[in-house]
Design a protein around this motif. Structure first.
Motif, PDB file in Angstrom:
ATOM      1  N   LYS A 172     -23.921  -5.875  11.836  1.00  0.00           N
ATOM      2  CA  LYS A 172     -24.595  -5.221  12.960  1.00  0.00           C
ATOM      3  C   LYS A 172     -25.017  -6.254  13.998  1.00  0.00           C
ATOM      4  O   LYS A 172     -24.949  -5.998  15.199  1.00  0.00           O
ATOM      5  N   GLU A 173     -25.438  -7.423  13.538  1.00  0.00           N
ATOM      6  CA  GLU A 173     -25.802  -8.502  14.455  1.00  0.00           C
ATOM      7  C   GLU A 173     -24.600  -8.978  15.268  1.00  0.00           C
ATOM      8  O   GLU A 173     -24.751  -9.504  16.364  1.00  0.00           O
ATOM      9  N   LEU A 174     -23.408  -8.789  14.721  1.00  0.00           N
ATOM     10  CA  LEU A 174     -22.183  -9.179  15.418  1.00  0.00           C
ATOM     11  C   LEU A 174     -21.654  -8.080  16.342  1.00  0.00           C
ATOM     12  O   LEU A 174     -20.686  -8.291  17.049  1.00  0.00           O
ATOM     13  N   GLY A 175     -22.272  -6.890  16.275  1.00  0.00           N
ATOM     14  CA  GLY A 175     -21.862  -5.811  17.164  1.00  0.00           C
ATOM     15  C   GLY A 175     -21.342  -4.559  16.490  1.00  0.00           C
ATOM     16  O   GLY A 175     -20.991  -3.585  17.163  1.00  0.00           O
ATOM     17  N   TYR A 176     -21.286  -4.546  15.173  1.00  0.00           N
ATOM     18  CA  TYR A 176     -20.819  -3.359  14.457  1.00  0.00           C
ATOM     19  C   TYR A 176     -21.780  -2.190  14.678  1.00  0.00           C
ATOM     20  O   TYR A 176     -22.991  -2.339  14.610  1.00  0.00           O
ATOM     21  N   VAL A 177     -21.193  -1.028  14.964  1.00  0.00           N
ATOM     22  CA  VAL A 177     -21.946   0.221  15.089  1.00  0.00           C
ATOM     23  C   VAL A 177     -21.241   1.246  14.210  1.00  0.00           C
ATOM     24  O   VAL A 177     -20.024   1.437  14.329  1.00  0.00           O
ATOM     25  N   ALA A 178     -21.985   1.877  13.328  1.00  0.00           N
ATOM     26  CA  ALA A 178     -21.399   2.866  12.415  1.00  0.00           C
ATOM     27  C   ALA A 178     -20.774   4.010  13.218  1.00  0.00           C
ATOM     28  O   ALA A 178     -21.343   4.479  14.202  1.00  0.00           O
ATOM     29  N   ASP A 179     -19.609   4.436  12.788  1.00  0.00           N
ATOM     30  CA  ASP A 179     -18.889   5.537  13.437  1.00  0.00           C
ATOM     31  C   ASP A 179     -19.285   6.845  12.756  1.00  0.00           C
ATOM     32  O   ASP A 179     -18.740   7.206  11.715  1.00  0.00           O
ATOM     33  N   MET A 180     -20.219   7.541  13.353  1.00  0.00           N
ATOM     34  CA  MET A 180     -20.744   8.761  12.743  1.00  0.00           C
ATOM     35  C   MET A 180     -19.707   9.884  12.699  1.00  0.00           C
ATOM     36  O   MET A 180     -19.889  10.855  11.972  1.00  0.00           O
ATOM     37  N   ALA A 181     -18.624   9.765  13.433  1.00  0.00           N
ATOM     38  CA  ALA A 181     -17.555  10.764  13.361  1.00  0.00           C
ATOM     39  C   ALA A 181     -16.891  10.762  11.986  1.00  0.00           C
ATOM     40  O   ALA A 181     -16.198  11.724  11.625  1.00  0.00           O
ATOM     41  N   CYS A 182     -17.112   9.706  11.217  1.00  0.00           N
ATOM     42  CA  CYS A 182     -16.533   9.607   9.872  1.00  0.00           C
ATOM     43  C   CYS A 182     -17.416  10.235   8.804  1.00  0.00           C
ATOM     44  O   CYS A 182     -17.066  10.210   7.626  1.00  0.00           O
ATOM     45  N   VAL A 183     -18.549  10.772   9.206  1.00  0.00           N
ATOM     46  CA  VAL A 183     -19.440  11.471   8.273  1.00  0.00           C
ATOM     47  C   VAL A 183     -19.083  12.952   8.341  1.00  0.00           C
ATOM     48  O   VAL A 183     -19.252  13.579   9.381  1.00  0.00           O
TER      49      VAL A 183
END
Length: 147
Positions: A49-60
């Motif tokens: 997350k510190e590197l820029g990762y954002v969870a893709d909630m479309a995969c839930v």
């Protein structure tokens, strides 16, 4: 499919450590080191997350009340568990890639996470999903994000 009485088979990923296959099932039998794996995965997700990762909630695909709950569901994806376990058991001097096999197609969130993990941990990840091979290295994938 459900109307016809057909159910999809189990979803799983596995990685091999010291000549032993470690299998991770979606909603199935937990791995013997599950607590340690999730602890490490939480730390790993914080790093990426510190590197820029954002969870893709479309995969839930389940009904959830908020994004935090959705992110917890994304942590249980079998390829993330297998990658994390591979990282945990990898010898510090080893430059061998983490190898994971998954029986279904990987989701976009896990694909993105694997790219960030390859940066955060300076490792290569080979992921064979239900359709193709993915080779993650330095934040890039061999499929050029087309899968």
């Amino acid at each position: 499919m459900y109307n016809e009485g057909l159910k999809p088979g189990p979803i799983w990923s596995w990685t091999q450590i010291d000549d032993r296959a470690h299998v991770f099932y979606a909603g199935g039998k937990p791995h013997e080191d599950e607590g340690e794996i999730y602890f490490e995965l939480y730390q790993l997700v914080s790093e990426i997350k510190e590197l820029g990762y954002v969870a893709d909630m479309a995969c839930v695909h389940q009904q959830v009340d908020d994004d935090a709950e959705g992110e917890k569901l994304l942590l249980s994806h079998t390829e993330k568990l297998a990658i994390t376990y591979g990282l945990m058991k990898r010898r510090s001097s080893s430059s061998a890639p983490i190898r994971v096999i998954k029986n279904t197609r990987t989701c976009s969130d896990c694909h993105t996470a694997a790219k960030f993990i390859s940066i955060a941990r300076g490792c290569e990840i080979l992921l064979k999903d239900g359709i193709r091979f993915h080779h993650f290295k330095a934040g890039k994938c061999s499929c050029n994000d087309y899968w």
